[in-house]
Enzyme design. Structure first.
Site, PDB file in Angstrom:
ATOM      1  N   HIS A  82       0.848  -1.204   0.000  1.00  0.00           N
ATOM      2  CA  HIS A  82       0.000   0.000   0.000  1.00  0.00           C
ATOM      3  C   HIS A  82       0.879   1.249   0.000  1.00  0.00           C
ATOM      4  O   HIS A  82       2.079   1.169   0.264  1.00  0.00           O
ATOM      5  CB  HIS A  82      -0.899   0.027   1.247  1.00  0.00           C
ATOM      6  CG  HIS A  82      -2.064  -0.906   1.157  1.00  0.00           C
ATOM      7  ND1 HIS A  82      -1.971  -2.234   1.515  1.00  0.00           N
ATOM      8  CD2 HIS A  82      -3.344  -0.714   0.736  1.00  0.00           C
ATOM      9  CE1 HIS A  82      -3.149  -2.814   1.317  1.00  0.00           C
ATOM     10  NE2 HIS A  82      -3.998  -1.921   0.841  1.00  0.00           N
ATOM     11  N   LYS A  95      -0.685   4.738   4.621  1.00  0.00           N
ATOM     12  CA  LYS A  95      -1.491   3.732   5.323  1.00  0.00           C
ATOM     13  C   LYS A  95      -0.855   3.442   6.686  1.00  0.00           C
ATOM     14  O   LYS A  95       0.333   3.142   6.771  1.00  0.00           O
ATOM     15  CB  LYS A  95      -1.586   2.454   4.496  1.00  0.00           C
ATOM     16  CG  LYS A  95      -2.542   1.440   5.109  1.00  0.00           C
ATOM     17  CD  LYS A  95      -2.884   0.332   4.152  1.00  0.00           C
ATOM     18  CE  LYS A  95      -3.819  -0.689   4.762  1.00  0.00           C
ATOM     19  NZ  LYS A  95      -5.146  -0.143   5.067  1.00  0.00           N
TER      20      LYS A  95
END
Ligand SMILES: NC(=O)c1ccc[n+]([C@@H]2O[C@H](COP(=O)([O-])OP(=O)(O)OC[C@H]3O[C@@H](n4cnc5c(N)ncnc54)[C@H](O)[C@@H]3O)[C@@H](O)[C@H]2O)c1
Length: 241
Positions: free
Chosen positions: A134, A138
């Site tokens: 990600h 995040k």
């Protein structure tokens, strides 16, 4: 025609507005932190699509349900209060559907992973690994979707009974989830079944937030006029008929 209120008009609220087919959905209101739904709700709303913040979500659900409005909830970070939400929905006799990942593609990926786990159970020569990548903003690790992927595999693979995160030496009974954070990656999840002879991979790679928005709109159609507390994953196969 379904009248939709966008409760939370950030990245997700705007994506839903952009892709909602005009002949099926009318956006009846847009609410955010400076235009709170509690003070400004317009009358003609069938379903609210809630993508706000963990700090505001419960209050929003309570208010919307008390007004007889069904709710699609994409906001994460409230699941330890799900009993409170179940009580609110029951008391008001409205509909509620939620997901930690509304992506249609991810939910198809989950079904594939579930079936793959059952199949690989018969072939002990394969080791199992999950990788999730990600963007660097995040905060949680491993991702909720990475954990859910592991849970689906664990249902089917009897030689595994738990998962571990970023382990250099996972135990035989553990599925290792490796997390990577790289600028601008929306979300990639990969399952690898690896033997001495080969590697079999299943990959879901999100190109944008569009998949989440599509799933939230499917959920809005499903929940309109229904009563009760639903999890998107549990009703997904009914939704895509
Ligand atoms: N379930 C899924 O598939 C999925 C997908 C993407 C994001 N999310 C989650 O959805 C939430 C929102 O994500 P985002 O990327 O749109 O965030 P964002 O930060 O872009 O937007 C959040 C919005 O909530 C608004 N807000 C804050 N307080 C509010 C209040 N009291 N009432 C109404 N609105 C309020 C903000 O003004 C902002 O418009 C997060 O919890 C995120 O983790 C879930």
């Amino acid at each position: 025609m379904i009248n939709i209120a966008l409760v939370g008009y950030g990245k997700m609220g705007k994506m839903i507005e952009e892709i909602a087919p005009k002949e099926e959905f009318n956006i009846s209101g847009k609410y955010d932190v400076i235009n709170p739904v509690k003070e400004h709700l317009k009358n003609n709303t069938d379903v609210a699509i809630e993508f706000s913040t963990p700090a505001s979500v419960i209050e929003n659900i309570e208010f919307l349900s008390s007004k007889g409005i069904d709710v699609v909830c994409g906001t994460t970070g409230w699941y330890n209060k799900s009993d409170v939400v179940k009580d609110i929905i029951k008391k008001n006799g409205t509909g509620f559907i939620y997901a930690s990942n509304f992506s249609v593609g991810v939910n198809i990926f989950f079904q594939m992973v579930k079936n793959a786990g059952k199949l690989i159970n018969k072939y002990p020569q394969y080791e199992i690994l999950i990788k999730e990548t990600h963007h660097t903003r995040k905060l949680d690790k491993p991702s909720g979707t990475g954990i859910r992927t592991a849970e689906y595999l664990l249902e089917g693979i009897s030689r595994k009974d738990s998962f571990t995160s970023d382990s250099a030496e996972p135990a035989f009974n553990e599925i290792n989830i490796i997390s990577e954070r790289i600028t601008d990656v929306v979300g990639k999840h990969e399952v690898e079944f690896e033997s001495d002879a080969d590697t079999i991979s299943l990959i879901h790679n999100a190109k944008s937030r569009r998949g989440f928005a599509e799933g939230a709109l499917l959920a809005a159609k499903y929940i309109k006029g229904k009563k009760g507390f639903y999890k998107f994953e549990d009703v997904f196969s009914e939704l895509i008929k």
